[in-house]
Design a protein around this motif. Sequence first.
Motif, PDB file in Angstrom:
ATOM      1  N   VAL A 126      15.743   1.818   0.162  1.00  0.00           N
ATOM      2  CA  VAL A 126      14.791   1.502   1.083  1.00  0.00           C
ATOM      3  C   VAL A 126      13.838   1.391  -0.084  1.00  0.00           C
ATOM      4  N   ALA A 127      12.656   0.639   0.339  1.00  0.00           N
ATOM      5  CA  ALA A 127      11.525   0.122  -0.026  1.00  0.00           C
ATOM      6  C   ALA A 127      10.853   0.306   1.054  1.00  0.00           C
ATOM      7  N   ALA A 128       9.548   0.331   1.185  1.00  0.00           N
ATOM      8  CA  ALA A 128       8.334  -0.270   2.382  1.00  0.00           C
ATOM      9  C   ALA A 128       7.408  -1.186   2.080  1.00  0.00           C
ATOM     10  N   ASP A 129       6.792  -2.013   2.826  1.00  0.00           N
ATOM     11  CA  ASP A 129       5.599  -2.661   2.980  1.00  0.00           C
ATOM     12  C   ASP A 129       4.469  -2.335   3.833  1.00  0.00           C
ATOM     13  N   ALA A 130       3.350  -1.230   3.147  1.00  0.00           N
ATOM     14  CA  ALA A 130       2.751  -0.297   3.753  1.00  0.00           C
ATOM     15  C   ALA A 130       1.353  -0.637   3.450  1.00  0.00           C
ATOM     16  N   TRP A 131       0.550  -0.364   3.998  1.00  0.00           N
ATOM     17  CA  TRP A 131      -0.699   0.110   4.005  1.00  0.00           C
ATOM     18  C   TRP A 131      -1.269  -1.683   3.218  1.00  0.00           C
ATOM     19  N   ALA A 135       5.893   1.560  -0.999  1.00  0.00           N
ATOM     20  CA  ALA A 135       5.752   2.382  -1.211  1.00  0.00           C
ATOM     21  C   ALA A 135       7.116   2.626  -0.432  1.00  0.00           C
ATOM     22  N   GLY A 136       6.741   4.604  -0.567  1.00  0.00           N
ATOM     23  CA  GLY A 136       8.511   4.812  -0.632  1.00  0.00           C
ATOM     24  C   GLY A 136       9.782   3.605  -1.014  1.00  0.00           C
ATOM     25  N   VAL A 137       9.757   4.082  -1.991  1.00  0.00           N
ATOM     26  CA  VAL A 137      11.375   3.121  -2.640  1.00  0.00           C
ATOM     27  C   VAL A 137      11.789   4.571  -3.142  1.00  0.00           C
ATOM     28  N   VAL A 138      13.461   4.421  -1.952  1.00  0.00           N
ATOM     29  CA  VAL A 138      13.926   5.542  -2.442  1.00  0.00           C
ATOM     30  C   VAL A 138      16.172   5.743  -2.375  1.00  0.00           C
ATOM     31  N   THR A 139      16.035   5.678  -2.995  1.00  0.00           N
ATOM     32  CA  THR A 139      17.832   5.389  -3.886  1.00  0.00           C
ATOM     33  C   THR A 139      18.325   6.733  -4.035  1.00  0.00           C
ATOM     34  N   HIS A 140      19.539   6.692  -3.050  1.00  0.00           N
ATOM     35  CA  HIS A 140      20.808   7.892  -2.591  1.00  0.00           C
ATOM     36  C   HIS A 140      20.950   8.065  -3.497  1.00  0.00           C
ATOM     37  N   SER A 145      12.993  -3.014  -4.856  1.00  0.00           N
ATOM     38  CA  SER A 145      11.707  -3.180  -5.265  1.00  0.00           C
ATOM     39  C   SER A 145      11.355  -4.654  -5.136  1.00  0.00           C
ATOM     40  N   ALA A 146      12.177  -5.374  -6.020  1.00  0.00           N
ATOM     41  CA  ALA A 146      11.726  -7.187  -6.051  1.00  0.00           C
ATOM     42  C   ALA A 146      11.721  -7.492  -5.021  1.00  0.00           C
ATOM     43  N   PHE A 147      12.811  -7.114  -3.991  1.00  0.00           N
ATOM     44  CA  PHE A 147      12.565  -8.079  -3.096  1.00  0.00           C
ATOM     45  C   PHE A 147      11.449  -7.845  -1.856  1.00  0.00           C
ATOM     46  N   VAL A 148      10.858  -6.462  -1.538  1.00  0.00           N
ATOM     47  CA  VAL A 148       9.564  -6.589  -0.915  1.00  0.00           C
ATOM     48  C   VAL A 148       8.213  -6.853  -2.060  1.00  0.00           C
ATOM     49  N   LEU A 149       8.260  -7.302  -3.143  1.00  0.00           N
ATOM     50  CA  LEU A 149       7.296  -7.210  -4.492  1.00  0.00           C
ATOM     51  C   LEU A 149       7.165  -8.952  -3.899  1.00  0.00           C
ATOM     52  N   ASP A 150       8.022  -9.361  -3.909  1.00  0.00           N
ATOM     53  CA  ASP A 150       7.981 -11.065  -3.687  1.00  0.00           C
ATOM     54  C   ASP A 150       7.745 -11.074  -2.395  1.00  0.00           C
ATOM     55  N   ALA A 151       8.420 -10.329  -1.695  1.00  0.00           N
ATOM     56  CA  ALA A 151       7.239 -10.980   0.090  1.00  0.00           C
ATOM     57  C   ALA A 151       5.838 -11.057  -0.047  1.00  0.00           C
TER      58      ALA A 151
END
Length: 220
Positions: free
Chosen positions: A143-148, A157-162, A175-181
């Motif tokens: 997961v990764a978040a669009d935060a603040w 923020a909040g990039v986590v992998t199991h 990361s790339a998906f969220v950064l692109d957006a």
Amino acid sequence: MAGDPSDALPLVRDALREVGPTYRPFGDARLIDALVRGTPGLLPGGAGFLWMETATAPGAATGVRWLDRDGERAAGALIDLCFPDSYARPGRPGVRRWAGVYGGEGGGAGGVHASAGDGGIGGVYAGAGGGGAGGGAAAVVAVAADAWSAAGCGFLAGVVTHPRARGRGLAAAVSAFVLDALVRRHGRAALMVDADNAPAIAVYERAGMRGRRFGAAVVG
């Protein structure tokens, strides 16, 4: 904080009087060092970190999607398991939305994975342990978040992998998906990551981000 130390010093003193001991300035490491030296009661706030940013959309990775409410609950469970010190959590004020990869998706996206923590600032983490979040075929495994995010700059923020999903490039993909957006919406995207977290920094550099060393200060 940004600017010349001689200009920043009186502003920081005013802010401390107004806000009190909860005020925590951060900015370019050399500026923060100067503020600590010149402000009674202000102390270094721990290890340094990088402010990383990009104004180039990296392109959205395949196999990643924005999570619905159920997916965000699964993201919260993944964070509890792998990254309990994360500032970014579903439902926390300013954390706008989450992107994720479900088990079996996104394999090979980016070919990069990082396994070191970011100390709660927004880097990549794959912790130890098994079971729980990420254990099933339909589980959220990264997961990764669009935060603040704010006008002119989105924030990742909040990039986590199991840990069971290591080595598949999922940290890079989310990361790339969220950064692109973020870049497409705000024109620029940024994050903060511990300066000694080389694996996470490598993931972000592959997404086109560049960093400079920052520091923080606290009231002693």
